[in-house]
Design a protein around this motif. Structure first.
Motif, short mmCIF file in Angstrom:
data_model
loop_
_atom_site.label_atom_id
_atom_site.label_comp_id
_atom_site.label_asym_id
_atom_site.label_seq_id
_atom_site.Cartn_x
_atom_site.Cartn_y
_atom_site.Cartn_z
N GLY A 60 13.06 4.26 -5.29
CA GLY A 60 12.96 2.81 -5.27
C GLY A 60 11.62 2.26 -5.72
O GLY A 60 11.54 1.18 -6.30
N GLN A 61 10.54 3.00 -5.50
CA GLN A 61 9.22 2.48 -5.83
C GLN A 61 8.92 2.56 -7.32
O GLN A 61 7.93 2.01 -7.79
CB GLN A 61 8.14 3.20 -5.01
CG GLN A 61 8.25 2.85 -3.53
CD GLN A 61 7.05 3.30 -2.72
OE1 GLN A 61 6.02 3.67 -3.25
NE2 GLN A 61 7.18 3.25 -1.40
N PHE A 62 9.78 3.24 -8.09
CA PHE A 62 9.64 3.17 -9.55
C PHE A 62 10.94 2.67 -10.19
O PHE A 62 11.25 2.95 -11.34
CB PHE A 62 9.20 4.51 -10.17
CG PHE A 62 9.99 5.72 -9.73
CD1 PHE A 62 11.16 6.07 -10.38
CD2 PHE A 62 9.53 6.51 -8.69
CE1 PHE A 62 11.88 7.19 -10.00
CE2 PHE A 62 10.25 7.64 -8.31
CZ PHE A 62 11.42 7.98 -8.95
N GLY A 63 11.71 1.89 -9.41
CA GLY A 63 12.86 1.20 -9.97
C GLY A 63 14.12 2.02 -10.11
O GLY A 63 14.99 1.68 -10.91
N ALA A 64 14.24 3.09 -9.34
CA ALA A 64 15.43 3.95 -9.43
C ALA A 64 15.98 4.22 -8.04
O ALA A 64 16.00 5.35 -7.56
CB ALA A 64 15.10 5.26 -10.15
N ALA A 65 16.40 3.16 -7.36
CA ALA A 65 16.89 3.29 -5.99
C ALA A 65 18.37 3.67 -5.97
O ALA A 65 19.20 2.94 -6.52
CB ALA A 65 16.68 1.98 -5.24
N GLN A 66 18.68 4.81 -5.37
CA GLN A 66 20.05 5.27 -5.17
C GLN A 66 20.83 5.32 -6.50
O GLN A 66 21.94 4.80 -6.61
CB GLN A 66 20.77 4.37 -4.17
CG GLN A 66 20.03 4.20 -2.85
CD GLN A 66 19.74 5.53 -2.16
OE1 GLN A 66 20.63 6.34 -2.00
NE2 GLN A 66 18.50 5.75 -1.76
N VAL A 67 20.23 5.94 -7.50
CA VAL A 67 20.85 6.05 -8.82
C VAL A 67 21.67 7.35 -8.88
O VAL A 67 21.13 8.43 -8.62
CB VAL A 67 19.79 6.05 -9.94
CG1 VAL A 67 20.45 6.17 -11.29
CG2 VAL A 67 18.95 4.77 -9.86
N PRO A 68 22.96 7.27 -9.22
CA PRO A 68 23.80 8.48 -9.28
C PRO A 68 23.29 9.48 -10.31
O PRO A 68 22.86 9.10 -11.41
CB PRO A 68 25.17 7.94 -9.67
CG PRO A 68 25.15 6.50 -9.25
CD PRO A 68 23.74 6.04 -9.46
#
Length: 387
Positions: A60-68
């Motif tokens: 989440g801190q680099f814009g990829a929160a919970q990405v499949p």
């Protein structure tokens, strides 16, 4: 026994050992490389889980929160994200609903609660926390007699040349990490040792000792007495928060400072002592410094505050005599990110200091309650200390 028989016997033993060792070794799976930072600042993350039904990247801190993530034919899940702004970021994997660290990565985020791995995306020009070709200081793990008969743990940075300059004494910066962080966090996540190395090499910072204590002595006492650890503080202005901060202050002032000054070559006066901290550590910093004006001249508060009510009641002497307060402290620094959940309260604290005519320096950056910001705050404040 003849030489030939001895040689045969020895060879047989070696073969038996090798065979036994081979049998004892568990089968090895495929080699997984993760994270893989590419030249274009994109990053590939991989996780081996052939039986998993779903794996997501928690970044989440680099814009990829919970990405499949996508699974290949041998069970390696992967995803490439970015480009990512150069910095150090925490991340984890969510495997069928369970959060796990990256087993292919030795770099991790020391914390009492959550467990995350770290990815370092380097800049085209080395960032202030990067390891550069400069003289490096030494990082040492220490144990000391602490409160209630417990044993305290602390990480200590000594600057380049410390061991070679046997007759030189140094000022000390006591640096306290945040809620649920450990004594390792400023070192392993904040890269404080590299920040100091680089700033000292550039002539921007005075060579100093940095002492990084564990900020939760109540939990350490419980652990060493085989008791359940206490829960997190409820309310940063609560009596519980104040009580725990007082326990930390007692440990720092009565135990840790004497230990450091006995075992390291320090300049042992208030003008050569600084104290700073992030989040809970920032609150501990303010409460400890305001209660011990004879011990510290330099205060660095990162993403933290004290309420006007607490200032008016507990530190009335500081507020009512700003001239003396301004003489007591050579630096009172307060910084926070505009997206930090403590932003409003911290800005209120800054406004309070202005209204009470208490000298201070403040810095409002972008970003949230993150260690990306903390590294920036350390890099901004260290050059101001002991000058």
């Amino acid at each position: 026994m003849t030489f030939r028989k001895l040689a045969t016997y020895t060879l047989t033993c070696l073969l038996l050992v090798a065979t036994t060792a081979g049998i004892a070794q568990p089968p090895r799976g495929p080699i997984v490389i993760s994270p893989q930072v590419h030249a274009d600042k994109k990053v590939t993350f991989r996780y081996l889980a052939p039986s998993a039904k779903e794996v997501k990247l928690g970044g989440g801190q680099f814009g990829a929160a919970q990405v499949p993530m996508t699974k290949d034919s041998i069970g390696i899940w992967s995803i490439t994200v970015g480009p990512i702004k150069p910095d150090i970021y925490p991340y984890s994997f969510l495997v069928d609903g369970v959060t796990v660290m990256d087993p292919a990565n030795v770099n991790f985020f020391p914390n009492e609660r959550f467990k995350a791995s770290l990815v370092d995306v380097p800049g085209e020009t080395p960032l202030v926390h990067a390891m550069k070709n400069v003289p490096h200081g030494t990082v040492t793990y220490e144990y000391y007699p602490s409160v209630e008969g417990s044993t305290g743990s602390v990480v200590v940075y000594t600057p380049p040349g410390y061991d070679q300059s046997a007759n030189k004494n140094y000022p000390v910066f006591y640096l306290i990490s945040g809620t649920t962080d450990t004594e390792e966090t400023f070192f392993k996540v904040g890269k404080t040792n590299f920040i100091l190395d680089n700033l000292i090499a550039e002539g921007k910072a005075v060579p100093m000792i940095v002492v990084m204590p564990y900020g939760n002595p109540m939990a350490r006492i419980a652990e060493q007495k085989k008791q359940p650890k206490p829960g997190d503080i409820v309310g940063r202005d609560s009596e519980d928060a104040v009580t725990r901060a007082k326990l930390f202050e007692t440990d720092l002032v009565n135990n840790l400072i004497p230990y450091i000054e006995k075992n390291y070559r320090t300049i042992s006066n208030k003008n050569s002592r600084a104290i700073g901290g992030f989040s809970r550590g920032g609150g501990q910093t303010l409460r400890t410094a305001f209660s011990n004006t004879d011990k510290f001249s330099w205060i660095c508060c990162y993403s933290a505050y004290l309420s006007p009510q607490e200032m008016d009641t507990r530190y009335k002497n500081l507020v009512e005599n700003p001239t003396k307060t301004n003489n007591d402290f050579k630096l009172l620094w307060v910084s926070v990110g505009s997206e930090d959940f403590l932003y409003q309260s911290t800005v209120e604290f800054i406004d309070y200091l202005k209204a009470k005519k208490i000298n201070h320096k403040s810095l409002i950056t972008g970003g949230g309650h993150t260690w990306m910001n903390v590294k920036e705050y350390v890099a901004q404040t260290v050059p101001l200390l002991f000058k």
